[in-house]
Design a protein around this motif. Structure first.
Motif, PDB file in Angstrom:
ATOM      1  N   ILE A 156       2.940 -10.136   7.934  1.00 17.32           N
ATOM      2  CA  ILE A 156       2.485  -9.420   6.750  1.00 17.32           C
ATOM      3  C   ILE A 156       3.488  -8.327   6.396  1.00 17.32           C
ATOM      4  O   ILE A 156       4.127  -7.739   7.271  1.00 17.32           O
ATOM      5  CB  ILE A 156       1.088  -8.814   6.953  1.00 17.32           C
ATOM      6  N   THR A 157       3.618  -8.107   5.108  1.00 18.45           N
ATOM      7  CA  THR A 157       4.446  -7.018   4.597  1.00 18.45           C
ATOM      8  C   THR A 157       3.534  -5.860   4.244  1.00 18.45           C
ATOM      9  O   THR A 157       2.587  -6.018   3.471  1.00 18.45           O
ATOM     10  CB  THR A 157       5.234  -7.466   3.355  1.00 18.45           C
ATOM     11  N   ALA A 158       3.805  -4.705   4.846  1.00 25.88           N
ATOM     12  CA  ALA A 158       2.914  -3.552   4.681  1.00 25.88           C
ATOM     13  C   ALA A 158       3.739  -2.278   4.771  1.00 25.88           C
ATOM     14  O   ALA A 158       4.911  -2.308   5.165  1.00 25.88           O
ATOM     15  CB  ALA A 158       1.826  -3.577   5.750  1.00 25.88           C
ATOM     16  N   PRO A 159       3.155  -1.132   4.430  1.00 23.69           N
ATOM     17  CA  PRO A 159       3.885   0.134   4.533  1.00 23.69           C
ATOM     18  C   PRO A 159       4.377   0.367   5.963  1.00 23.69           C
ATOM     19  O   PRO A 159       3.699   0.039   6.936  1.00 23.69           O
ATOM     20  CB  PRO A 159       2.845   1.175   4.119  1.00 23.69           C
ATOM     21  N   MET A 160       5.541   0.952   6.065  1.00 26.99           N
ATOM     22  CA  MET A 160       6.136   1.223   7.373  1.00 26.99           C
ATOM     23  C   MET A 160       5.483   2.469   7.964  1.00 26.99           C
ATOM     24  O   MET A 160       5.565   3.556   7.402  1.00 26.99           O
ATOM     25  CB  MET A 160       7.638   1.427   7.229  1.00 26.99           C
ATOM     26  N   ALA A 161       4.845   2.304   9.121  1.00 27.91           N
ATOM     27  CA  ALA A 161       4.078   3.394   9.716  1.00 27.91           C
ATOM     28  C   ALA A 161       4.161   3.306  11.231  1.00 27.91           C
ATOM     29  O   ALA A 161       4.558   2.283  11.807  1.00 27.91           O
ATOM     30  CB  ALA A 161       2.622   3.336   9.260  1.00 27.91           C
ATOM     31  N   TYR A 162       3.779   4.410  11.876  1.00 26.68           N
ATOM     32  CA  TYR A 162       3.645   4.408  13.331  1.00 26.68           C
ATOM     33  C   TYR A 162       2.267   3.858  13.671  1.00 26.68           C
ATOM     34  O   TYR A 162       1.238   4.417  13.300  1.00 26.68           O
ATOM     35  CB  TYR A 162       3.790   5.827  13.877  1.00 26.68           C
ATOM     36  N   VAL A 163       2.238   2.729  14.382  1.00 24.54           N
ATOM     37  CA  VAL A 163       0.981   2.075  14.760  1.00 24.54           C
ATOM     38  C   VAL A 163       1.021   1.842  16.264  1.00 24.54           C
ATOM     39  O   VAL A 163       1.843   1.075  16.760  1.00 24.54           O
ATOM     40  CB  VAL A 163       0.778   0.738  14.010  1.00 24.54           C
ATOM     41  N   ASN A 164       0.117   2.483  16.987  1.00 26.22           N
ATOM     42  CA  ASN A 164       0.121   2.411  18.441  1.00 26.22           C
ATOM     43  C   ASN A 164      -0.795   1.320  18.985  1.00 26.22           C
ATOM     44  O   ASN A 164      -0.634   0.899  20.120  1.00 26.22           O
ATOM     45  CB  ASN A 164      -0.313   3.767  19.028  1.00 26.22           C
ATOM     46  N   THR A 165      -1.735   0.846  18.168  1.00 27.76           N
ATOM     47  CA  THR A 165      -2.674  -0.156  18.652  1.00 27.76           C
ATOM     48  C   THR A 165      -3.343  -0.854  17.479  1.00 27.76           C
ATOM     49  O   THR A 165      -3.126  -0.499  16.308  1.00 27.76           O
ATOM     50  CB  THR A 165      -3.740   0.503  19.561  1.00 27.76           C
ATOM     51  N   PHE A 166      -4.173  -1.857  17.774  1.00 28.57           N
ATOM     52  CA  PHE A 166      -4.948  -2.586  16.771  1.00 28.57           C
ATOM     53  C   PHE A 166      -6.144  -3.197  17.494  1.00 28.57           C
ATOM     54  O   PHE A 166      -6.306  -3.031  18.715  1.00 28.57           O
ATOM     55  CB  PHE A 166      -4.098  -3.663  16.088  1.00 28.57           C
TER      56      PHE A 166
END
Length: 717
Positions: free
Chosen positions: A379-389
């Motif tokens: 998926i193409t999405a905003p570039m962000a810091y993501v530590n988990t899901f």
């Protein structure tokens, strides 16, 4: 083991009128930069014409003051510095650099620290002293952020209390082991070439070089054995040789300076990647295995690295990345907190592929049946810091908080420190992407108030509907991430803001997913997921100067229930993810019974604050709590004065047959607790139902506190 002795001790050289300015080639663009863990602390120089360390020092006054969040480098007397990794603690004796299996380090003999812990039963309130030593007047948590010297020995711990008979297996934890490395350099003093000592310090709790611990529990015999290892010893020597460290890959640091010049970045990129198994720190999580991957013990970091460790002596044996397993798993970063689906045997994770114009999140699965793995969705999405899901049986729930890239992918790819690449935007919403595991694509997106998240608790689908609930530990912004620096943790009176940012346990509702799919298909092109030409140009200038917040960045997102506040925004078409607060008190490192992952749960555990510390400036978590999320209240807690727990891992009681139904809170919590008053740490085993102390075992040494995630593997009967 060889004793290492100091020789050539020379008398002090008085240099009161000499003022030292450290002029390192490796000083981030400033050749005269004096960085210190304590800004007002005087620096000292060590006088020695030879290359050996000298016991005597010469004191000078540090001149330049710096931002306390930057990397501390100070010239000082090591004998009075409790933080520094001594230079002779690790001596490289590698005779063949090609042989990765050869032991690189000769350690000093282990010196046991006299220590003890007095464990108080949370329910019965009686005391049971394990041993008797002098109590320390400093009872704060700052002792938990110092270096640890590992040892090869295996210790049989003295157990007080009784382990459950079923509790037999291996428990692994990972956390900081080395915060500071001492090195030497030549300086000219009054025309004479002398040896000066300095300290390179890693600036954030998450950046300290890792220490892995193994605990073997035997419930039938009521025994615990313990061993440990620093798993980045080669990197420690590299830091000592180069007076700092600049990772050759993005997101190598969370929030630390490199003490290196820009030239080092080019040199690192031009060379081949270092595949020595202990050359890259992997300190975010340790797992007892990943389906489809060889290896019984694996450590991960945010920068797409996986380090295989020998499960017995904890020695690093291999270093690899996800794209080496499957070229389709492209990306310079990955999530250290992948999710396991016990129904299908799949391990699900994602890599972040940062391109020139856009950012792709490549979600993949890997299993014993499919060891090469396959892509679920890109998926193409905003570039962000993501530590988990989170995952459910049907969906992947991908939450993007508005801690977004400052200037596109260009700056991210060149920054070693992750937090320098992202800024929190209070004017933007938190986005929830619902990805269908069957269709392999996004089926809906939701928005909610801006927040910052380290850890998810769980996600589950509502029976008989297409609604998903997701529980998370939420902060109002990213202040908490910037408070957990080495400087603030060691000097809590300087923390800004003065109190650790409070969190909330929230349950979000993503309603009517199938209906919202039509809305998503019609409007998803409005999501700003690509870098414009202006952004790409500004990102080049962003490498040379700090970004200036725009007027839009100063606007608050507003009340999510006020439609007028969002009518003209790019996200106005998105449905709102409503939430309710399950627990108000600040909680972190959440745990639930792993058998309830992806399904409706009621009980959660985590680290919290006692009444005495909740309002104290600079205080960190000092309690373990049990929460009933349906009742929205804390139903049990454990706290002992002057003690600070690390992650309390839930280990469920195994079922002994089809008719043996194991309750949601049947099991134990395992935590490594630091007793600051006794200057030691101990193993704590709590009954998960009552939080009553079942057993403790004194480690007779002080382990640094950890914010990372461990794992436990029970042995079968």
């Amino acid at each position: 083991m060889t004793d290492i002795k100091k020789e050539n001790v020379k008398p002090l050289i008085e240099t009161e009128d000499f003022e030292e300015e450290i002029s390192l080639v490796s000083s981030d663009g400033d050749t005269n930069k004096n960085v210190s863990p304590n800004i007002n602390k005087p620096a000292t120089l060590e006088s020695n014409a030879n290359t050996d360390w000298d016991d005597q020092t010469t004191t000078t006054t540090a001149q330049n003051k710096i931002d306390p969040l930057s990397t501390p480098i100070v010239v000082e007397d090591y004998d009075s510095d409790p933080w520094a990794q001594p230079e002779n603690a690790l001596l490289a004796v590698d005779q063949d650099e090609v042989d990765e299996a050869e032991d690189l380090v000769v350690k000093q003999p282990y010196q046991q620290t006299p220590a003890t812990a007095t464990v108080f039963d949370a329910i019965d309130t009686h005391t049971e002293p394990l041993s008797s030593t002098k109590e320390d007047q400093d009872t704060s948590a700052i002792k938990g952020f110092q270096n640890f010297q590992d040892t090869d020995q295996i210790d049989d711990l003295k157990v007080s209390g009784h382990l459950p008979e079923w509790f037999t297996g291996e428990h692994f934890t990972i956390g900081p082991g080395t915060f500071d490395v001492k090195y030497s350099r030549k300086v000219e003093i009054e025309g004479l070439l002398q040896t000066a000592t300095a300290v390179y310090s890693l600036g954030h709790w998450f950046d300290a070089l890792p220490l892995v611990n193994r605990f073997d529990f035997n419930g039938a015999r009521n025994t615990i054995t313990y061993r440990n290892r620093l798993t980045s010893k080669r990197l420690i020597e590299k830091i000592r040789d180069h007076h700092g460290y600049a990772p050759a890959y993005p997101a190598g640091f969370f929030m630390s300076g490199t003490n290196q010049t820009v030239l080092s970045k080019f040199l690192n990129n031009s060379s081949k990647p270092n595949k020595k198994p202990d050359a890259v720190p992997c300190s975010a999580r340790v797992l007892t295995g990943i389906p489809g991957l060889e290896g019984r013990l694996l450590a991960q970091n945010f920068a797409n690295h996986i380090q295989e460790l020998d499960p017995f002596d904890l020695k690093p044996t291999r270093l690899f990345t996800w794209n080496e397993i499957n070229p389709l798993f492209k990306g310079t970063s990955s999530c250290p907190n992948g999710q396991y689906d016990s129904r299908t045997g799949e391990y699900i994770n994602f890599t972040m592929e940062v391109g020139y114009q856009s950012v792709n999140y490549n979600f993949f699965s890997i299993s014993d049946k499919n060891p090469k793995g396959s892509i679920i969705a890109s998926i193409t999405a905003p570039m962000a810091y993501v530590n988990t899901f989170s995952i459910t049986p049907k969906y992947i729930i991908f939450v993007i908080c508005p801690i977004l890239a400052n200037a596109g992918g260009v700056k991210y790819n060149w920054n070693e420190s992750l937090m320098e690449s992202f800024s929190f935007r209070s004017s933007e919403p938190t986005l929830f992407y619902v990805i269908s595991r069957e269709k392999g694509d996004v089926v809906a997106t939701y928005r909610s108030d801006p927040c910052f998240v380290f850890n998810h608790i769980n996600a589950f689908e509502k029976d008989g509907s297409d609604t998903v609930f997701i529980d998370m530990i939420c902060y109002p912004d990213d202040t908490i991430a910037r408070q957990l620096t080495t400087e603030f943790l060691r000097n809590p009176n300087t923390m800004k803001p003065s109190r650790l940012m409070a969190s909330e346990v929230r349950r979000y509702q993503l309603a009517n997913i199938e209906e919202e799919n039509i809305c998503y298909l019609a409007n998803n092109t409005l999501i700003p997921s690509k870098n414009t030409v202006t952004t790409r140009i500004s990102s080049m200038f962003g490498l040379l100067k700090k970004p200036t917040p725009s007027a839009a960045d100063n606007l608050e997102y507003g009340d999510s229930n006020n439609d007028a506040a969002h009518a003209n925004k790019w996200y106005s078409w998105m449905p709102v993810a409503s939430y309710d607060k399950r627990v108000q008190p600040s909680i972190e490192l959440p745990q639930i019974n792993p058998k309830y992952k992806m399904y409706k749960h009621t009980i959660m555990y985590g680290l919290g604050f006692s009444a005495s510390s909740s309002l104290k400036d600079g205080a960190i978590w000092d309690s373990i709590v049990k929460i009933d999320e349906d009742k929205k209240q804390i139903v049990a807690s454990w706290h002992q004065d002057f003690c600070y727990p690390s992650e309390a891992l839930f280990v469920p009681r195994p079922s002994i047959g089809p008719e043996d139904e194991v309750g949601e809170d049947e099991g134990v919590l395992v935590s490594i607790v630091m007793n600051s008053q006794k200057s030691t740490s101990f193993v704590l085993i709590l009954d998960a139902g009552s939080l009553k102390v079942l057993a403790t075992a004194d480690l007779e040494r002080l382990l640094p506190l950890s914010f990372a995630h461990g794992s436990c593997r029970l042995r079968e009967n």
